[in-house]
Every structure is written in C-alpha cells, then in structure tokens.
Design a protein around this motif. Structure first.
Motif, PDB file in Angstrom:
ATOM      1  N   VAL A  59      10.236  47.786  37.758  1.00 24.48           N
ATOM      2  CA  VAL A  59      10.301  46.917  38.928  1.00 24.48           C
ATOM      3  C   VAL A  59      11.065  47.619  40.045  1.00 24.48           C
ATOM      4  CG1 VAL A  59      11.214  44.733  39.820  1.00 24.48           C
ATOM      5  CG2 VAL A  59      10.023  44.788  37.615  1.00 24.48           C
ATOM      6  N   ARG A  60      12.169  48.264  39.690  1.00 23.90           N
ATOM      7  CA  ARG A  60      12.968  48.993  40.690  1.00 23.90           C
ATOM      8  C   ARG A  60      12.118  50.080  41.345  1.00 23.90           C
ATOM      9  NH1 ARG A  60      15.169  53.618  40.873  1.00 23.90           N
ATOM     10  NH2 ARG A  60      14.900  54.089  38.676  1.00 23.90           N
ATOM     11  N   ILE A  61      11.393  50.840  40.538  1.00 23.55           N
ATOM     12  CA  ILE A  61      10.544  51.916  41.072  1.00 23.55           C
ATOM     13  C   ILE A  61       9.441  51.339  41.954  1.00 23.55           C
ATOM     14  CG2 ILE A  61       8.856  53.691  40.435  1.00 23.55           C
ATOM     15  CD1 ILE A  61      10.647  54.200  37.919  1.00 23.55           C
ATOM     16  N   ALA A  62       8.800  50.274  41.500  1.00 24.99           N
ATOM     17  CA  ALA A  62       7.746  49.649  42.299  1.00 24.99           C
ATOM     18  C   ALA A  62       8.295  49.186  43.640  1.00 24.99           C
ATOM     19  CB  ALA A  62       7.132  48.474  41.545  1.00 24.99           C
ATOM     20  N   ASN A  63       9.468  48.571  43.635  1.00 23.94           N
ATOM     21  CA  ASN A  63      10.081  48.129  44.886  1.00 23.94           C
ATOM     22  C   ASN A  63      10.376  49.307  45.807  1.00 23.94           C
ATOM     23  OD1 ASN A  63      10.033  45.343  44.364  1.00 23.94           O
ATOM     24  ND2 ASN A  63      11.950  45.440  43.238  1.00 23.94           N
ATOM     25  N   GLN A  64      10.889  50.403  45.261  1.00 24.75           N
ATOM     26  CA  GLN A  64      11.168  51.597  46.062  1.00 24.75           C
ATOM     27  C   GLN A  64       9.899  52.168  46.684  1.00 24.75           C
ATOM     28  OE1 GLN A  64      13.154  54.239  43.312  1.00 24.75           O
ATOM     29  NE2 GLN A  64      15.192  53.505  43.894  1.00 24.75           N
ATOM     30  N   ILE A  73       5.342  48.900  46.163  1.00 27.55           N
ATOM     31  CA  ILE A  73       4.268  48.314  45.355  1.00 27.55           C
ATOM     32  C   ILE A  73       4.635  46.862  45.085  1.00 27.55           C
ATOM     33  CG2 ILE A  73       3.083  48.397  43.124  1.00 27.55           C
ATOM     34  CD1 ILE A  73       3.771  51.439  43.089  1.00 27.55           C
ATOM     35  N   PRO A  74       3.736  45.925  45.381  1.00 30.71           N
ATOM     36  CA  PRO A  74       4.060  44.515  45.140  1.00 30.71           C
ATOM     37  C   PRO A  74       4.375  44.251  43.672  1.00 30.71           C
ATOM     38  CG  PRO A  74       2.013  44.714  46.381  1.00 30.71           C
ATOM     39  CD  PRO A  74       2.391  46.100  45.928  1.00 30.71           C
ATOM     40  N   VAL A  75       5.359  43.405  43.451  1.00 34.28           N
ATOM     41  CA  VAL A  75       5.735  42.960  42.114  1.00 34.28           C
ATOM     42  C   VAL A  75       5.653  41.441  42.115  1.00 34.28           C
ATOM     43  CG1 VAL A  75       7.598  42.823  40.408  1.00 34.28           C
ATOM     44  CG2 VAL A  75       7.261  44.927  41.726  1.00 34.28           C
ATOM     45  N   TYR A  76       4.857  40.900  41.223  1.00 34.55           N
ATOM     46  CA  TYR A  76       4.697  39.452  41.119  1.00 34.55           C
ATOM     47  C   TYR A  76       5.332  38.989  39.822  1.00 34.55           C
ATOM     48  CZ  TYR A  76       1.263  40.605  44.644  1.00 34.55           C
ATOM     49  OH  TYR A  76       0.652  41.102  45.752  1.00 34.55           O
ATOM     50  N   THR A  77       6.068  37.888  39.894  1.00 31.40           N
ATOM     51  CA  THR A  77       6.733  37.371  38.702  1.00 31.40           C
ATOM     52  C   THR A  77       6.056  36.120  38.153  1.00 31.40           C
ATOM     53  OG1 THR A  77       8.287  36.102  40.047  1.00 31.40           O
ATOM     54  CG2 THR A  77       8.963  38.339  39.371  1.00 31.40           C
ATOM     55  N   ARG A  78       5.076  35.607  38.880  1.00 30.82           N
ATOM     56  CA  ARG A  78       4.305  34.454  38.426  1.00 30.82           C
ATOM     57  C   ARG A  78       2.840  34.702  38.745  1.00 30.82           C
ATOM     58  NH1 ARG A  78       9.088  32.740  39.870  1.00 30.82           N
ATOM     59  NH2 ARG A  78      10.163  31.117  38.731  1.00 30.82           N
ATOM     60  N   VAL A  79       1.966  34.314  37.841  1.00 31.49           N
ATOM     61  CA  VAL A  79       0.533  34.509  38.057  1.00 31.49           C
ATOM     62  C   VAL A  79       0.102  33.839  39.356  1.00 31.49           C
ATOM     63  CG1 VAL A  79      -1.772  34.015  37.145  1.00 31.49           C
ATOM     64  CG2 VAL A  79       0.029  34.797  35.606  1.00 31.49           C
ATOM     65  N   ILE A  82      -5.004  36.428  35.393  1.00 26.26           N
ATOM     66  CA  ILE A  82      -4.996  37.537  36.357  1.00 26.26           C
ATOM     67  C   ILE A  82      -6.425  38.011  36.593  1.00 26.26           C
ATOM     68  CG2 ILE A  82      -4.281  39.947  36.691  1.00 26.26           C
ATOM     69  CD1 ILE A  82      -1.668  39.154  35.178  1.00 26.26           C
ATOM     70  N   PHE A  83      -7.188  38.112  35.533  1.00 25.86           N
ATOM     71  CA  PHE A  83      -8.600  38.481  35.653  1.00 25.86           C
ATOM     72  C   PHE A  83      -9.365  37.428  36.457  1.00 25.86           C
ATOM     73  CE2 PHE A  83     -12.989  38.541  34.177  1.00 25.86           C
ATOM     74  CZ  PHE A  83     -13.314  39.882  34.403  1.00 25.86           C
ATOM     75  N   ASP A  84      -9.041  36.163  36.240  1.00 28.34           N
ATOM     76  CA  ASP A  84      -9.743  35.077  36.918  1.00 28.34           C
ATOM     77  C   ASP A  84      -9.567  35.089  38.430  1.00 28.34           C
ATOM     78  OD1 ASP A  84     -10.826  34.131  34.556  1.00 28.34           O
ATOM     79  OD2 ASP A  84      -9.348  32.520  34.313  1.00 28.34           O
TER      80      ASP A  84
END
Length: 92
Positions: A66-71, A74-80, A15-17
């Motif tokens: 995740v539910r709050i972020a979606n509401q 806010i983007p939610v990523y499940t894979r780097v 993620i830093f990269d």
C-alpha cells in the motif's frame, strides 16, 4: 495464509462484476511453487511469494505494498464499493 486467500477470493467476483480482472498474487505464486516442490516457508517460497503475493491486508508485506502504491500514485481501494466501474463508463 489460507484464511487470507479465501477472503481475497471472496471479493474477486464483485470486482469482476464492475469490469475489472481481479489478480491475487498467490494465484501466480502457488502453481510455480508446486511445480518446483516448494512449500510456504522454505527459502524458495520467499523468492516466489514476495514478488507475486504482496497484496493489501493486515500484514507487514501488504502494508508495504500500500505504501509503495501510494508513492507511485497507484489507486488503493479498501472497499469493493470504492472501485470505479468500467461497466458504467465502458471498458477501455
């Protein structure tokens, strides 16, 4: 918790990269708890961990994040690999 933290820390470097600063709630909560003499599971730990360590994962708290972020849109990523690179577009 230790296994989850190790997993989260294992994806921090990629993620830093791609130009982001990884943040794991436990990195904030655990030093505070240590200074207060709190341990995971005591009443004080819940006051500290709940607002700082609710992250995506296979837990009710993380699922709620995740539910709050979606509401909130806010983007939610499940894979780097899904995380957009700021290195390619230039850091902002």
């Amino acid at each position: 918790m230790d296994d989850n933290l190790r997993f989260l820390e294992s994806v921090a470097p990629p993620i830093f990269d791609v130009g982001h600063i990884p943040m794991i709630g436990e990195w904030v909560a655990l030093p505070i708890m240590n200074q207060l003499g709190s341990i995971v599971g005591d009443d004080r730990s819940l006051e500290i961990l709940t607002p700082t360590a609710e992250l995506p994962g296979s837990s009710a708290g993380a699922d709620n994040d995740v539910r709050i972020a979606n509401q909130l849109g806010i983007p939610v990523y499940t894979r780097v690999a899904e995380i957009p690179s700021h290195r390619d577009a230039g850091a902002q």
